[in-house]
Motif scaffolding. Structure first.
Motif, short mmCIF file in Angstrom:
data_model
loop_
_atom_site.label_atom_id
_atom_site.label_comp_id
_atom_site.label_asym_id
_atom_site.label_seq_id
_atom_site.Cartn_x
_atom_site.Cartn_y
_atom_site.Cartn_z
N ARG A 1 43.27 36.09 36.12
CA ARG A 1 43.39 37.16 37.13
C ARG A 1 42.23 38.14 37.02
O ARG A 1 41.74 38.63 38.04
CB ARG A 1 44.73 37.87 36.98
CG ARG A 1 45.87 37.09 37.56
CD ARG A 1 47.16 37.89 37.70
NE ARG A 1 48.17 37.02 38.25
CZ ARG A 1 48.94 36.21 37.53
NH1 ARG A 1 48.83 36.17 36.22
NH2 ARG A 1 49.82 35.43 38.11
N ASP A 2 41.80 38.44 35.81
CA ASP A 2 40.64 39.31 35.63
C ASP A 2 39.39 38.68 36.25
O ASP A 2 38.61 39.37 36.93
CB ASP A 2 40.39 39.59 34.16
CG ASP A 2 41.36 40.58 33.56
OD1 ASP A 2 42.10 41.25 34.32
OD2 ASP A 2 41.38 40.69 32.31
N PHE A 3 39.19 37.38 36.02
CA PHE A 3 38.05 36.67 36.63
C PHE A 3 38.14 36.76 38.16
O PHE A 3 37.15 37.04 38.83
CB PHE A 3 38.01 35.21 36.21
CG PHE A 3 37.59 34.96 34.79
CD1 PHE A 3 36.86 35.89 34.07
CD2 PHE A 3 37.91 33.76 34.18
CE1 PHE A 3 36.46 35.64 32.77
CE2 PHE A 3 37.52 33.51 32.87
CZ PHE A 3 36.79 34.44 32.16
N ALA A 4 39.32 36.48 38.69
CA ALA A 4 39.50 36.50 40.15
C ALA A 4 39.16 37.87 40.73
O ALA A 4 38.47 37.97 41.74
CB ALA A 4 40.93 36.11 40.50
N GLU A 5 39.63 38.90 40.08
CA GLU A 5 39.36 40.26 40.55
C GLU A 5 37.86 40.56 40.52
O GLU A 5 37.32 41.15 41.46
CB GLU A 5 40.12 41.26 39.68
CG GLU A 5 40.00 42.69 40.15
CD GLU A 5 40.79 43.64 39.28
OE1 GLU A 5 40.30 44.76 39.04
OE2 GLU A 5 41.89 43.26 38.84
N SER A 6 37.20 40.14 39.46
CA SER A 6 35.76 40.39 39.33
C SER A 6 34.94 39.63 40.35
O SER A 6 33.89 40.09 40.79
CB SER A 6 35.28 40.00 37.93
OG SER A 6 35.92 40.77 36.95
N LEU A 7 35.39 38.45 40.73
CA LEU A 7 34.63 37.57 41.62
C LEU A 7 34.97 37.73 43.09
O LEU A 7 34.24 37.24 43.96
CB LEU A 7 34.85 36.11 41.21
CG LEU A 7 34.35 35.72 39.82
CD1 LEU A 7 34.88 34.35 39.45
CD2 LEU A 7 32.83 35.75 39.79
N HIS A 8 36.06 38.41 43.38
CA HIS A 8 36.60 38.45 44.74
C HIS A 8 35.58 38.89 45.80
O HIS A 8 35.45 38.27 46.84
CB HIS A 8 37.83 39.34 44.80
CG HIS A 8 38.46 39.37 46.14
ND1 HIS A 8 39.14 38.29 46.66
CD2 HIS A 8 38.48 40.33 47.10
CE1 HIS A 8 39.55 38.59 47.86
NE2 HIS A 8 39.17 39.81 48.16
N ALA A 9 34.82 39.94 45.54
CA ALA A 9 33.90 40.48 46.55
C ALA A 9 32.77 39.51 46.88
O ALA A 9 32.43 39.33 48.05
CB ALA A 9 33.34 41.82 46.08
N ASP A 10 32.19 38.90 45.86
CA ASP A 10 31.01 38.06 46.07
C ASP A 10 31.31 36.56 46.19
O ASP A 10 30.54 35.83 46.82
CB ASP A 10 30.01 38.27 44.93
CG ASP A 10 29.48 39.68 44.88
OD1 ASP A 10 29.27 40.28 45.97
OD2 ASP A 10 29.28 40.21 43.77
N PHE A 11 32.38 36.13 45.57
CA PHE A 11 32.72 34.69 45.55
C PHE A 11 34.21 34.51 45.82
O PHE A 11 34.97 34.12 44.92
CB PHE A 11 32.34 34.09 44.20
CG PHE A 11 30.90 34.28 43.82
CD1 PHE A 11 29.92 33.46 44.34
CD2 PHE A 11 30.54 35.30 42.94
CE1 PHE A 11 28.59 33.64 44.00
CE2 PHE A 11 29.22 35.49 42.59
CZ PHE A 11 28.23 34.66 43.12
N PRO A 12 34.66 34.76 47.05
CA PRO A 12 36.10 34.71 47.33
C PRO A 12 36.74 33.35 47.09
O PRO A 12 37.90 33.29 46.64
CB PRO A 12 36.20 35.13 48.80
CG PRO A 12 34.82 34.98 49.36
CD PRO A 12 33.87 35.12 48.21
N ALA A 13 36.03 32.27 47.35
CA ALA A 13 36.62 30.94 47.13
C ALA A 13 36.84 30.69 45.64
O ALA A 13 37.88 30.14 45.24
CB ALA A 13 35.72 29.86 47.72
N THR A 14 35.89 31.10 44.82
CA THR A 14 36.03 30.94 43.37
C THR A 14 37.15 31.85 42.86
O THR A 14 37.94 31.45 42.00
CB THR A 14 34.71 31.26 42.66
OG1 THR A 14 33.69 30.40 43.19
CG2 THR A 14 34.82 31.05 41.16
N ALA A 15 37.22 33.06 43.41
CA ALA A 15 38.30 33.98 43.02
C ALA A 15 39.66 33.37 43.33
O ALA A 15 40.59 33.47 42.52
CB ALA A 15 38.13 35.31 43.74
N GLU A 16 39.77 32.73 44.48
CA GLU A 16 41.04 32.08 44.86
C GLU A 16 41.39 30.96 43.88
O GLU A 16 42.56 30.78 43.52
CB GLU A 16 40.94 31.53 46.29
CG GLU A 16 42.21 30.85 46.76
CD GLU A 16 43.43 31.76 46.80
OE1 GLU A 16 44.55 31.22 46.69
OE2 GLU A 16 43.28 32.99 46.92
#
Length: 92
Positions: A54-69
């Motif tokens: 979840r921490d990774f997803a939150e960090s990546l959400h803005a720039d890499f939404p597919a990876t965050a998902e």
């Protein structure tokens, strides 16, 4: 004999202690753990993994939404593992 969830939380914290406490007691070796302690350890590992994802997803959400998902889905999978292990722990 089944333990309550308060006992489970206590056991998780006791087992997962990663330092030598003031009393000088070293962490237990894996081979010294009983079945309940091993289940508690596994539950804690699943909890920590979900939190990390979840921490990774939150960090990546803005720039890499597919990876965050992807990381969000991985966290949900770890939650499922934790729930199954918790149910197994309760039945023991």
């Amino acid at each position: 004999m089944a333990m309550g969830l308060n006992a489970l939380v206590f056991l998780q914290k006791w087992i997962c202690c990663r330092y030598i406490c003031e009393a000088g007691i070293a962490p237990m070796l894996f081979r010294e753990l009983n079945e309940s302690q091993i289940l508690a350890l596994a539950i804690t590992a699943e909890e920590e993994d979900a939190h990390t994802y979840r921490d990774f997803a939150e960090s990546l959400h803005a720039d890499f939404p597919a990876t965050a998902e992807l990381f969000t889905k991985m966290a949900a999978e770890e939650d499922g593992h934790r729930h199954r292990l918790t149910e197994l722990y309760r039945r023991r």
